[in-house]
Structures are given as C-alpha cells and as structure tokens.
Design an enzyme around this catalytic site. Structure first.
Site, PDB file in Angstrom:
ATOM      1  N   GLY A 147     -91.529 -56.767  35.455  1.00 54.68           N
ATOM      2  CA  GLY A 147     -91.962 -57.815  36.646  1.00 54.68           C
ATOM      3  C   GLY A 147     -91.458 -59.431  35.929  1.00 54.68           C
ATOM      4  O   GLY A 147     -90.164 -59.836  35.597  1.00 54.68           O
ATOM      5  N   SER A 148     -92.861 -59.925  35.227  1.00 53.90           N
ATOM      6  CA  SER A 148     -92.335 -61.572  34.806  1.00 53.90           C
ATOM      7  C   SER A 148     -91.996 -61.093  33.537  1.00 53.90           C
ATOM      8  O   SER A 148     -91.081 -62.846  33.668  1.00 53.90           O
ATOM      9  CB  SER A 148     -94.339 -61.418  34.371  1.00 53.90           C
ATOM     10  OG  SER A 148     -95.112 -62.021  35.421  1.00 53.90           O
ATOM     11  N   ILE A 173     -88.931 -54.868  46.331  1.00 54.72           N
ATOM     12  CA  ILE A 173     -88.239 -55.613  47.309  1.00 54.72           C
ATOM     13  C   ILE A 173     -88.119 -55.978  48.616  1.00 54.72           C
ATOM     14  O   ILE A 173     -88.041 -54.981  49.340  1.00 54.72           O
ATOM     15  CB  ILE A 173     -86.419 -55.075  46.678  1.00 54.72           C
ATOM     16  CG1 ILE A 173     -86.829 -54.225  45.541  1.00 54.72           C
ATOM     17  CG2 ILE A 173     -85.549 -56.043  47.507  1.00 54.72           C
ATOM     18  CD1 ILE A 173     -86.600 -55.176  44.278  1.00 54.72           C
ATOM     19  N   THR A 174     -88.194 -57.321  48.767  1.00 56.41           N
ATOM     20  CA  THR A 174     -88.759 -57.586  50.151  1.00 56.41           C
ATOM     21  C   THR A 174     -87.008 -57.612  50.907  1.00 56.41           C
ATOM     22  O   THR A 174     -86.545 -57.550  50.894  1.00 56.41           O
ATOM     23  CB  THR A 174     -88.847 -59.165  50.364  1.00 56.41           C
ATOM     24  OG1 THR A 174     -89.676 -59.758  49.706  1.00 56.41           O
ATOM     25  CG2 THR A 174     -89.166 -59.652  52.036  1.00 56.41           C
ATOM     26  N   ASP A 264     -86.180 -72.382  41.287  1.00 60.06           N
ATOM     27  CA  ASP A 264     -86.481 -73.993  41.728  1.00 60.06           C
ATOM     28  C   ASP A 264     -85.886 -73.906  42.988  1.00 60.06           C
ATOM     29  O   ASP A 264     -86.636 -74.665  43.336  1.00 60.06           O
ATOM     30  CB  ASP A 264     -85.156 -74.163  40.717  1.00 60.06           C
ATOM     31  CG  ASP A 264     -85.011 -74.196  39.527  1.00 60.06           C
ATOM     32  OD1 ASP A 264     -86.271 -73.551  39.012  1.00 60.06           O
ATOM     33  OD2 ASP A 264     -83.898 -74.602  38.181  1.00 60.06           O
ATOM     34  N   GLU A 390     -92.238 -64.420  43.507  1.00 59.45           N
ATOM     35  CA  GLU A 390     -91.556 -65.916  42.418  1.00 59.45           C
ATOM     36  C   GLU A 390     -92.181 -66.343  41.334  1.00 59.45           C
ATOM     37  O   GLU A 390     -92.010 -67.736  41.282  1.00 59.45           O
ATOM     38  CB  GLU A 390     -91.921 -66.670  43.787  1.00 59.45           C
ATOM     39  CG  GLU A 390     -91.471 -65.928  45.364  1.00 59.45           C
ATOM     40  CD  GLU A 390     -89.922 -66.691  46.324  1.00 59.45           C
ATOM     41  OE1 GLU A 390     -89.136 -65.644  45.982  1.00 59.45           O
ATOM     42  OE2 GLU A 390     -89.290 -67.750  45.140  1.00 59.45           O
ATOM     43  N   THR A 392     -95.495 -65.302  38.791  1.00 61.53           N
ATOM     44  CA  THR A 392     -97.399 -64.524  39.674  1.00 61.53           C
ATOM     45  C   THR A 392     -97.855 -66.738  38.940  1.00 61.53           C
ATOM     46  O   THR A 392     -96.924 -67.460  38.388  1.00 61.53           O
ATOM     47  CB  THR A 392     -97.980 -64.589  38.480  1.00 61.53           C
ATOM     48  OG1 THR A 392     -97.659 -64.591  36.893  1.00 61.53           O
ATOM     49  CG2 THR A 392     -97.205 -62.868  37.923  1.00 61.53           C
TER      50      THR A 392
END
Lengths: 411, 401
Positions: A147-148, A173-174, A264, A390, A392
């Site tokens: 994840g992170s 996954i969106t 970003d 996006e 944590t």
C-alpha cells in the site's frame, strides 16, 4: 501581481454553478446512491454534459489540466488547478462519491499525460472524445501486500516477443471494473526496487485481465472500488507507458516517478474534496445548533458548543488555504510535492475531526442511519478515507519530512 | 485571483522588517530580555524605518498602508524578537483603538504624535483591564461629566507602558447602569495631573515589554478627548479588538516560525542512536505538523487582513478564527520546540525556552483563543454581538493590552 485570496470572477461563476449542481442535483440523491452503491448513469451523463458546457472538464477533472512551466510568463499563467479545487470542494460538499465516479481518465490521466508518448496520449485520451457513452480510466498501484510502501509491489512483468506478460493482483482500484483502461504498475525484478518498476496501460478485454471482487466499504459506497487480477496477461509492447527508452538507464526510476507524479497534482484536489465534506458536516451541525438548540433555550453548555464549532471551522479554513497554495504552485509550474502533501495531510485531518465533532454536537440522533441527520452520519463514514487514499496521513508526513530533512533518507 | 505572492510593495516591507529583525533584534534577544528594553539607537532606527506606524493614516504622518502591510511587518519583527513588538517605542495597542474609535480629527492629532521626530521616544497605551470585576457589570473606573469635560477616576491593571506612556486610551464607565454597553473611551495625556504608574511587573515572557498598573485620580480631560466610535460604539469597539487581535496574532506567527526554524535546524544537527534526530518519524512528523500550523495561520491572517483592507469592513468570524488559530498554534509550536530539543530545550543556553514563554505570554496580550472562538461562533450562529460576552472584560478573562 499581489497577494490575493479571491477567486477570479470566472472561478466564482464556476464555483457557484458547481455549488448549485451539488445542492440541487447531487445532494438530493446522495443517500439513495449510498444505499444502492452506485451513481446512476443518467446523473453521470448529465454531469458530463454540464462539465463540457462549463468550459471543459477542467473544473473537476484532474486530468484536464496543463501546467505552465514558465513562471515568468504571467500572462499565460494557468488557473486550472485553482479552478479545479474550487469546483472539487463544492462537488464534494454535495457528495464525495460522485466526483470520483465521474467519467474520464481519472487518476490514470496524470501518468499518461506526464509519461506517455505522443501516440499513447492520442490513443488513450482519444477515446474520451466520444461522450455518447460513459467511459473511465483507472490507476492500479496498490496490491494486497503493498500500500503505502509502493516499492513493495510484486505484480511481475516480463518481456515476451512483442508483448509483456503480467502476473499479479491489484486492489482498491477506483472505477477499476468499468474502466476502458488501467495504468498498471509492475516490476521486472522486485530486488531492483523502484528501478525495476514499469507502468503499462492495460485495456479492458486484454487476455488474462479480469475483475475480482467489488469491495464493500465504510463509506464512499457509491464509488466503485474493484480488485483486478492479471493472470499471464499479455499486454502489447506499445502499451508500456513512455516506451522502452524511458526505462533504458539502469538506475532510472521512470516507473516509480510516473506513479508518484500523479499525486503532486491530485493531492490538493483530494484535500479540497475533504474540505467540502468537512464543511458540509460543519454547516449541518452549525444549523442544528442554531435552529434546534441554542436559540430556543438557554443552555449552560453554550460556550463549550460555540468554541467547538469555531474550532472546527477555523481548522477547515486553514487547511483550505494550504490546498489553495499547493494548487497555485502547480499552476505556476513550481515543484509542489511538499506543499501538496501538507495540503492533503492538513485537510484530511481537519475534515475527519470536523465530522467527528459535528456528530458530537448533534448527539446520538446523528448516528441513526435513516434519521433526519442521515447525511451527517454518511459524511462521517465517507470522510475517513480522505486521510487514507492517495497516501495516508502518515505517508504525507513522510513526503513532507523527506523535503524538510533532505539527505536523511530513511523515513 | 488567488495568489500567494506578496507583490512588490509588501515584499519590500517584509524584507525591510526581516533585515531589521535578523540583524538588529535576534542577535541581542538575551540582552533585550536582561535589560528589559532596547537602547535608544535601536528605538531610533525602528522609528526611522516606520514599521510601527505603517498602517496609520497619511494625514497623521503614517505609512497610509493597510492592515495587511502591518501584519506582514509585525510577523517579521516578532520573528526577530517578539519582545520588541511591545518594548520598542510607538503607538502600541493605542494605534488600532484610535483608528477604530477616533474621529478623523482625533486620529490626526493623537497618532501624529507617534510619527513625528519626537515619536521615536513616545509610547501609546490602552488602559482596559482592571484587577477584579466591579461589584456590578462594567468597569469600576468611572468617567463623570464635569462642565464641558470629563473627570476620570480608577485603577487599571497591567497596562503595557503603564506609567510611561505619552498617551493613553482609558476605558471607563460612563453610564453606571448600562453594564458593558455603558462604557466610554478617552484619550488621556501621560503627563496629565492625577495619572500615576505603579511598579514595573515581571512577566513570564516578552521581557522587554514594560507592564505596570496605572491610577487615574480625578484626571480632567476636555470633551474632545472622548472617542465616540462613530454612531455605534460597541460595534466600533469590537472592530478595534478585532484589529488588535489580528496584529497580535501575526506576532504569534512570528514567534511560531522562529520556534519552528530553530527546532528544524536542531533536528538536523542533534544526533541520537547514531543519526540526526530528524531521521526519526516521531520527530520529523511533529516538525511537519507544526509547519502546517505556521503556514495555515499565516495565510488565514493575511486573508482576513487583505479582506478587511479591500472592503473597509472586517469579516469578524474570519478575523477571530485566524487570530484564535494563530495564538493557539504558536503555543503548540513553541512547546513542541522545547520538547524536541529535549533537556537542552529547558536550558537558557538555547533560545527556544524564551520562545515558549513568549508564545504563552503573547496569547494573553489580546482577546484569548476561547474569547475569539466565542466571537466567531456568535457571528456564525447569527447571534447578536453582545460586547459583554465577546470582549475580554476583566470578569471574563483578564488580558494585558
């Protein structure tokens, strides 16, 4: 040019239009969408039309922006990021799921834009020109075991003639199940770390590419979150993002950079969305306190309530300005990783706290899923992920720390 | 248009103030603390630069610039030495109060005393707080009609430059039965008969500030000394406190940003377990969080000030919110600063301990965070602004003005 905290009249117009849509069209459907776990197609169609009518998807779609890389040419200074976050706050105020369910390349947009070859951009963005049908792009980075820690991805890729063979599982996954294509991050060799990363645009229908389960979630239930499975998935070499040259140097981290670059530009947006939901919760609590409570009878708790309300508001206000600043830097083409993370971290935290406090102010009635405060109850469920996806809150602080303590690498 | 660039004029002001702070103030903060003040040369230089009178009207010899310019300069001076914001000569708290409560004539007359050449040694003061609440709502200090003028009698508690000010704004009860709505403000010369200062007090922080009680024994002033605040005194008074709070809050941002910089640098230098302590997330994340605090507070203050300048009218909820946020976070920044310095933070060899004292002190040099939050909430909830509940009156929470 001087310091100013006032949107342009054009932005004001877009902000007001977005607010109107959020209030009159989106919010009335919010609870129903949450229960049905989907945003109705006709609403998405309608919004897609409205957006293109409002001068392109710029107001709400992060992929439609272009950076002006020359800060000296003030005349050409882009306003896109600032416009986008103003619109995003309003839309999220209406409903958090709708904005991230909107058709378009979504999170897949930024890596294709920044790392794609001209042919790839034409191919993968071109399909969105036809708006008669709803189409999505998606972004596949997260895995069950990574994840992170993005460098821990295990989805593998190996060259085989004119194709690449991908194996692995992507999760959370969106818009993943309905996407026309997904930017999938894989590795040629896990021991190479970031230098081994490759990014592919995997199209729907590619042999070996399938959808696993659709997740059931704490909040943002109307947004589709899918698991994607790659089993000996054969992807044409033309779909390697940026082409072979991009990765030729042994130490090049183009794949990883493509993954990070996305954030970003999207983090200030996500921050602004969090502020939108936090603000909705704040306004709800404020109006409740005003109408049902404070003005009707004298209560000794008034002072404590007033201070809690004021604290919620000023924390949102402060975080909003951090989002604006990060977006302003993006418009000027200034590097803004640190500021984007500050915006996202502060906004996520302030908005989560706003929803927690709003429920406290309204009391137990706010925990009734079908009660008169059902929206507040839903916002409480929705907001939590804004301090998680996006990156944590902790990862945002890693990003900030890396830039504050340059050279001290190991965060 | 949303832009975070200061622009030429404000940038010049910021740089001027920063240079003065970096070269003249910060190197001698321990001296100004020990001496509890500044040498005449530095006061003269500050007066020459005109940073303290930047927002006063041109008709009074001031810079004629807005509140935004003033808060930009304030922050930098406080970054050098917050004590200087209170210890250097100048109109001090009197500025915002005369600006909001005075007529054009009064503004010109009173404020020009601080912009003229002699102003280099003059101080303005606001005599507001009293030692304990009066027996009934309102001030114990009274102003009684005397022919054409007024006679003021009473004792004021902990006044900055009390006993040595050139001019005071004195708050007194005009209508004994009207509570906090029955108060008035008067300009009193420091050398008027009956004005006497008490002993200088020792403070927790801002050591260079001169704070003492002041007595007013049957002090006679003419009718023109009364500051009427236009047609609506309570509203004008709320604005005066709001303007003052924003100025003090920007100084809190200055203290916080200095504390942050020192801590950030210390986390680079100090090693533990073989690594700079900034390497450890518990340290680095705290530093990151405090940077979010400092910057968000700065933008909020600048936004509220820019807004006020543009409209000529404050958005009280935004002003109060910005000030409350800044005062609160400055203490957090300084406290974490001491904490991350570890044992060294407790030692006076390092400046961070002074910043913690300054940050705590400065948050009571104007309406406190909780008072400001109350004001913001009242505005947001559409409640009538009641001076009795939103002003830092002695019966709510004593402050030092």
């Amino acid at each position: 040019m001087t310091i100013e905290f006032k949107p342009t009249s054009m932005q004001k117009m877009i902000q007001e239009a977005a607010h109107g849509i959020a209030r009159d069209v989106i919010r009335p459907l919010s609870l129903q969408m949450d229960r049905e776990h989907r945003v109705p197609d006709d609403l998405l169609m309608k919004l897609q039309m409205l957006m293109s009518g409002m001068g392109g998807g710029g107001a709400v779609m992060p992929d439609e922006r272009e950076k002006n890389t020359d800060p000296e040419t003030k005349k050409k200074e882009s306003q896109t990021n600032r416009t986008a976050i103003l619109g995003a706050e309003e839309m999220a105020w209406g409903d958090g799921s709708v904005l991230i369910s909107l058709p378009g390349p979504g999170l897949g947009g930024p890596p294709v834009r920044s790392h794609g070859t001209p042919e790839q951009k034409k191919r993968f963005f071109g399909i969105f020109e036809d708006t008669s049908r709803l189409k999505w792009g998606a972004y596949g980075l997260t895995e069950p075991g990574a994840g992170s820690d993005v460098s821990g991805i295990r989805t593998s890729c190996r060259r085989d003639g004119d194709s690449w063979i991908l194996n692995g599982t992507k999760c959370y996954i969106t818009n993943g199940a309905r996407a026309e294509w997904v930017v999938i991050f894989a590795t040629i060799d896990p021991t190479l770390g970031r230098a081994g990363h490759r990014a592919f645009v995997v199209e729907r229908g590619t042999p070996g590419f399938s959808v696993g389960k659709i997740e059931d979630k704490l909040g943002l239930r109307a947004s589709e979150t899918a698991e994607l499975v790659l089993e000996d998935c054969r992807v044409p070499a033309d779909n390697l993002l940026g082409g072979e040259d991009r990765y030729s140097a042994a130490a090049d981290k183009a794949g990883f950079m493509a993954a990070m670059k996305t954030f970003d530009s999207t983090r200030p947006m996500v921050g602004a969305m969090a502020i939108g939901i936090g603000r909705a919760a704040y306004e709800h609590a404020r109006d409740y306190v005003k109408e049902a409570y404070v003005l009707s009878r004298p209560i000794p708790r008034y002072r404590a309530i007033a201070e809690k309300l004021a604290r919620v508001k000023r924390r949102l206000d402060g975080a909003r300005l951090l989002c604006w600043r990060a977006a302003w830097m993006a418009d000027l083409g200034l590097p803004n990783s640190k500021e984007a993370s500050m915006a996202k971290a502060a906004a996520g935290q302030a908005a989560v706290q706003a929803c927690i406090d709003a429920i406290e102010l309204v009391g137990a009635d706010a925990t009734l899923e079908d009660g008169e405060h059902a929206l507040l109850c839903k916002w409480f469920r929705d907001i939590k992920v804004f301090d998680i996806f996006e990156g944590t809150g902790q990862i945002q602080r890693v990003v900030i720390s890396k830039r504050l303590f340059e050279g001290l690498r190991h965060f | 248009m949303i832009s975070f660039e200061l622009g030429e004029e404000l940038q010049l002001i910021q740089e001027t103030a920063r240079r003065f702070a970096a070269e003249r103030l910060f190197p001698r903060i321990r001296e100004s603390e020990r001496d509890r003040g500044f040498p005449a040369a530095i006061e003269a230089e500050a007066h020459e630069l005109g940073l303290g009178t930047i927002a006063l009207p041109e008709s009074a010899g001031g810079g004629g610039l807005g509140l935004l310019a003033a808060v930009v300069a304030d922050e930098q001076i406080a970054w050098g030495d917050a004590g200087a914001c209170f210890g250097l000569a100048g109109p001090g708290a009197l500025g915002p109060f005369v600006l909001e409560l005075g007529s054009d004539e009064q503004k010109r007359e009173v404020l020009s005393r601080f912009t003229s050449a002699e102003g280099a040694k003059r101080r303005g003061a606001v005599a507001w707080t009293e030692a304990r609440p009066a027996e009934r709502e309102g001030f114990a200090t009274t102003a009684k009609r005397d022919g054409d003028g007024w006679v003021i009698t009473g004792a004021k508690h902990s006044v900055v430059d009390g006993g040595r000010a050139d001019r005071y704004v004195v708050f007194a009860q005009v209508d004994a039965d009207a509570g906090w709505r029955g108060i008035g403000a008067f300009v009193v010369p420091g050398d008027a008969k009956g004005v006497s200062g008490g002993e200088r007090k020792k403070l927790l922080g801002l050591d260079a500030a001169y704070v003492a009680d002041v007595r007013f024994d049957e002090v006679r002033v003419p009718a023109t000394a009364r500051l009427e605040g236009g047609s609506d005194f309570p509203t004008a008074l709320t604005r005066a406190f709001a303007r003052h709070a924003l100025r003090i809050a920007s100084r809190a941002v200055g203290v916080a940003s200095r504390a942050w910089e020192l801590t950030h640098a210390y986390a680079h230098d100090r090693k533990a377990f073989g690594k700079p302590i900034g390497h450890f997330q518990a340290v680095a994340f705290t530093v990151a969080d405090r940077l979010m605090d400092v910057e968000s507070a700065r933008w909020m203050i600048w936004r509220a000030a820019a807004d006020w300048d543009r409209k000529g009218e404050p958005r009280l909820a935004d002003v109060a919110g910005a000030a409350a946020h800044a005062l609160e976070m400055a203490i957090r920044c300084a406290d974490d600063g001491v904490q991350l310095h570890g044992g060294a933070g407790f030692m006076r060899d390092f400046p961070i301990e002074k910043l913690l004292r300054d940050a705590r002190q400065i948050a009571l040099m104007t309406a406190s965070t909780s008072t400001l939050d109350g004001l913001a909430a009242d505005v947001e909830l559409g409640r009538a602004i009641d001076p009795a509940s939103i002003l830092p009156t002695p019966d709510i929470q004593p402050v030092i003005l």
